[in-house]
Design a protein around this motif. Structure first.
Motif, PDB file in Angstrom:
ATOM      1  N   GLU A 116     -11.137 -41.291  -2.491  1.00 28.60           N
ATOM      2  CA  GLU A 116     -12.419 -41.837  -2.045  1.00 28.60           C
ATOM      3  C   GLU A 116     -12.491 -41.742  -0.531  1.00 28.60           C
ATOM      4  O   GLU A 116     -11.473 -41.818   0.147  1.00 28.60           O
ATOM      5  N   THR A 117     -13.718 -41.604  -0.021  1.00 31.43           N
ATOM      6  CA  THR A 117     -13.911 -41.649   1.433  1.00 31.43           C
ATOM      7  C   THR A 117     -14.865 -42.766   1.832  1.00 31.43           C
ATOM      8  O   THR A 117     -14.914 -43.134   2.989  1.00 31.43           O
ATOM      9  N   ARG A 118     -15.606 -43.304   0.876  1.00 25.69           N
ATOM     10  CA  ARG A 118     -16.535 -44.399   1.159  1.00 25.69           C
ATOM     11  C   ARG A 118     -16.434 -45.447   0.071  1.00 25.69           C
ATOM     12  O   ARG A 118     -16.325 -45.073  -1.100  1.00 25.69           O
ATOM     13  N   PRO A 119     -16.485 -46.690   0.337  1.00 25.82           N
ATOM     14  CA  PRO A 119     -16.661 -47.277   1.659  1.00 25.82           C
ATOM     15  C   PRO A 119     -15.403 -47.200   2.514  1.00 25.82           C
ATOM     16  O   PRO A 119     -15.449 -47.326   3.734  1.00 25.82           O
ATOM     17  N   ARG A 120     -14.249 -46.980   1.869  1.00 30.38           N
ATOM     18  CA  ARG A 120     -12.987 -46.890   2.593  1.00 30.38           C
ATOM     19  C   ARG A 120     -12.158 -45.777   1.982  1.00 30.38           C
ATOM     20  O   ARG A 120     -12.163 -45.588   0.769  1.00 30.38           O
ATOM     21  N   GLU A 121     -11.430 -45.051   2.815  1.00 32.20           N
ATOM     22  CA  GLU A 121     -10.610 -43.958   2.307  1.00 32.20           C
ATOM     23  C   GLU A 121      -9.480 -44.486   1.429  1.00 32.20           C
ATOM     24  O   GLU A 121      -8.843 -45.486   1.747  1.00 32.20           O
ATOM     25  N   ARG A 122      -9.256 -43.764   0.316  1.00 31.21           N
ATOM     26  CA  ARG A 122      -8.182 -44.084  -0.617  1.00 31.21           C
ATOM     27  C   ARG A 122      -7.441 -42.785  -0.942  1.00 31.21           C
ATOM     28  O   ARG A 122      -8.034 -41.710  -0.895  1.00 31.21           O
ATOM     29  N   ILE A 123      -6.161 -42.919  -1.262  1.00 35.07           N
ATOM     30  CA  ILE A 123      -5.349 -41.756  -1.605  1.00 35.07           C
ATOM     31  C   ILE A 123      -4.582 -41.986  -2.900  1.00 35.07           C
ATOM     32  O   ILE A 123      -4.286 -43.128  -3.270  1.00 35.07           O
ATOM     33  N   ILE A 124      -4.265 -40.874  -3.559  1.00 34.73           N
ATOM     34  CA  ILE A 124      -3.399 -40.865  -4.737  1.00 34.73           C
ATOM     35  C   ILE A 124      -2.203 -39.990  -4.380  1.00 34.73           C
ATOM     36  O   ILE A 124      -2.378 -38.871  -3.886  1.00 34.73           O
ATOM     37  N   HIS A 125      -1.012 -40.508  -4.619  1.00 27.16           N
ATOM     38  CA  HIS A 125       0.194 -39.723  -4.339  1.00 27.16           C
ATOM     39  C   HIS A 125       1.379 -40.301  -5.086  1.00 27.16           C
ATOM     40  O   HIS A 125       1.351 -41.434  -5.547  1.00 27.16           O
ATOM     41  N   SER A 126       2.419 -39.491  -5.207  1.00 31.12           N
ATOM     42  CA  SER A 126       3.663 -39.936  -5.815  1.00 31.12           C
ATOM     43  C   SER A 126       4.613 -40.285  -4.672  1.00 31.12           C
ATOM     44  O   SER A 126       4.886 -39.451  -3.817  1.00 31.12           O
ATOM     45  N   VAL A 127       5.085 -41.525  -4.690  1.00 33.90           N
ATOM     46  CA  VAL A 127       5.875 -42.033  -3.563  1.00 33.90           C
ATOM     47  C   VAL A 127       7.222 -42.547  -4.070  1.00 33.90           C
ATOM     48  O   VAL A 127       7.263 -43.406  -4.950  1.00 33.90           O
ATOM     49  N   ALA A 128       8.299 -42.023  -3.490  1.00 34.00           N
ATOM     50  CA  ALA A 128       9.642 -42.417  -3.918  1.00 34.00           C
ATOM     51  C   ALA A 128       9.853 -43.927  -3.802  1.00 34.00           C
ATOM     52  O   ALA A 128      10.395 -44.550  -4.714  1.00 34.00           O
ATOM     53  N   LYS A 129       9.425 -44.532  -2.688  1.00 32.95           N
ATOM     54  CA  LYS A 129       9.690 -45.971  -2.517  1.00 32.95           C
ATOM     55  C   LYS A 129       8.893 -46.828  -3.504  1.00 32.95           C
ATOM     56  O   LYS A 129       9.294 -47.944  -3.813  1.00 32.95           O
ATOM     57  N   TYR A 130       7.770 -46.320  -4.038  1.00 34.17           N
ATOM     58  CA  TYR A 130       7.011 -47.036  -5.068  1.00 34.17           C
ATOM     59  C   TYR A 130       7.478 -46.642  -6.469  1.00 34.17           C
ATOM     60  O   TYR A 130       7.075 -47.246  -7.449  1.00 34.17           O
ATOM     61  N   ARG A 131       8.248 -45.561  -6.543  1.00 36.33           N
ATOM     62  CA  ARG A 131       8.841 -45.042  -7.767  1.00 36.33           C
ATOM     63  C   ARG A 131       7.825 -44.561  -8.802  1.00 36.33           C
ATOM     64  O   ARG A 131       8.127 -44.472  -9.985  1.00 36.33           O
ATOM     65  N   LEU A 138      -6.110 -45.977   2.267  1.00 35.69           N
ATOM     66  CA  LEU A 138      -5.452 -45.259   3.349  1.00 35.69           C
ATOM     67  C   LEU A 138      -5.470 -46.186   4.562  1.00 35.69           C
ATOM     68  O   LEU A 138      -6.314 -46.103   5.433  1.00 35.69           O
ATOM     69  N   ASP A 139      -4.514 -47.119   4.568  1.00 34.40           N
ATOM     70  CA  ASP A 139      -4.461 -48.115   5.635  1.00 34.40           C
ATOM     71  C   ASP A 139      -3.832 -47.514   6.892  1.00 34.40           C
ATOM     72  O   ASP A 139      -3.441 -46.350   6.920  1.00 34.40           O
ATOM     73  N   ALA A 140      -3.748 -48.318   7.933  1.00 23.59           N
ATOM     74  CA  ALA A 140      -3.244 -47.837   9.230  1.00 23.59           C
ATOM     75  C   ALA A 140      -1.824 -47.287   9.126  1.00 23.59           C
ATOM     76  O   ALA A 140      -1.497 -46.284   9.774  1.00 23.59           O
ATOM     77  N   ALA A 141      -0.987 -47.912   8.301  1.00 26.27           N
ATOM     78  CA  ALA A 141       0.402 -47.466   8.169  1.00 26.27           C
ATOM     79  C   ALA A 141       0.488 -46.048   7.600  1.00 26.27           C
ATOM     80  O   ALA A 141       1.374 -45.273   7.987  1.00 26.27           O
ATOM     81  N   TRP A 142      -0.411 -45.693   6.701  1.00 25.64           N
ATOM     82  CA  TRP A 142      -0.431 -44.344   6.141  1.00 25.64           C
ATOM     83  C   TRP A 142      -1.246 -43.396   7.024  1.00 25.64           C
ATOM     84  O   TRP A 142      -0.907 -42.223   7.168  1.00 25.64           O
TER      85      TRP A 142
END
Length: 160
Positions: A116-131, A138-142
């Motif tokens: 998503e890009t509106r109202p706020r950006e969102r991402i889908i991904h496979s993340v080792a630390k989330y398993r 897509l917050d500031a840390a990402w």
């Protein structure tokens, strides 16, 4: 000017929509993280590249695959592969179904799909630390990890 072969291919296979790409990626949510994984579902596994490759294969956007990478792949090689198989875009042009190249540690070795890009950006991904494969804002840390943005070739902006 569109080459004749591209016209023929598009007559045979309709363009894939952004909505279809995001829907396919969302179908993988909860899939366990697995280095070099290419099989979605609870009995399978996907890594970040595997998610993007699975979506591209399923929707016939690409037949490319590459598994000769370590747990922390060479960022230059990953960027070169993305440049060869996707179109680089400006961050300001980011849309749903685009792919982000991101850093882990010091170099770019992670990819995510924009859901998503509106109202706020969102991402889908496979993340080792989330398993597993996850979707989140897509917050500031990402966002500070973004090192490039890419677009699949042959994607329609029409809604399905």
């Amino acid at each position: 000017m569109i080459p004749e072969t591209a016209k023929i291919i598009n007559e045979i296979r309709p363009l894939v929509t952004r909505e279809a790409i995001v829907r396919e990626a969302r179908s993988c949510l909860g899939t366990p993280w697995l280095h070099q994984g290419r099989v979605p579902g609870l009995k399978g596994g996907l890594d970040c590249a595997g998610l993007i490759i699975y979506v591209a294969h399923t929707l016939e956007l690409s037949t490319f695959d590459y598994t000769a990478y370590s747990r922390y792949p060479d960022g230059r090689q990953l960027r070169a592969l993305l440049d060869a198989h996707l179109d680089r875009i400006a961050r300001a042009d980011l849309r749903e179904a685009d792919v982000l190249l991101m850093t882990e540690a010091r170099w770019p070795c992670h990819v995510a799909l924009v859901s998503e890009t509106r109202p706020r950006e969102r991402i889908i991904h496979s993340v080792a630390k989330y398993r597993k494969v996850v979707e989140h804002a897509l917050d500031a840390a990402w966002a500070v990890k973004i090192r490039g943005a890419y677009r699949f070739r042959g994607v329609s902006d029409e809604r399905s």
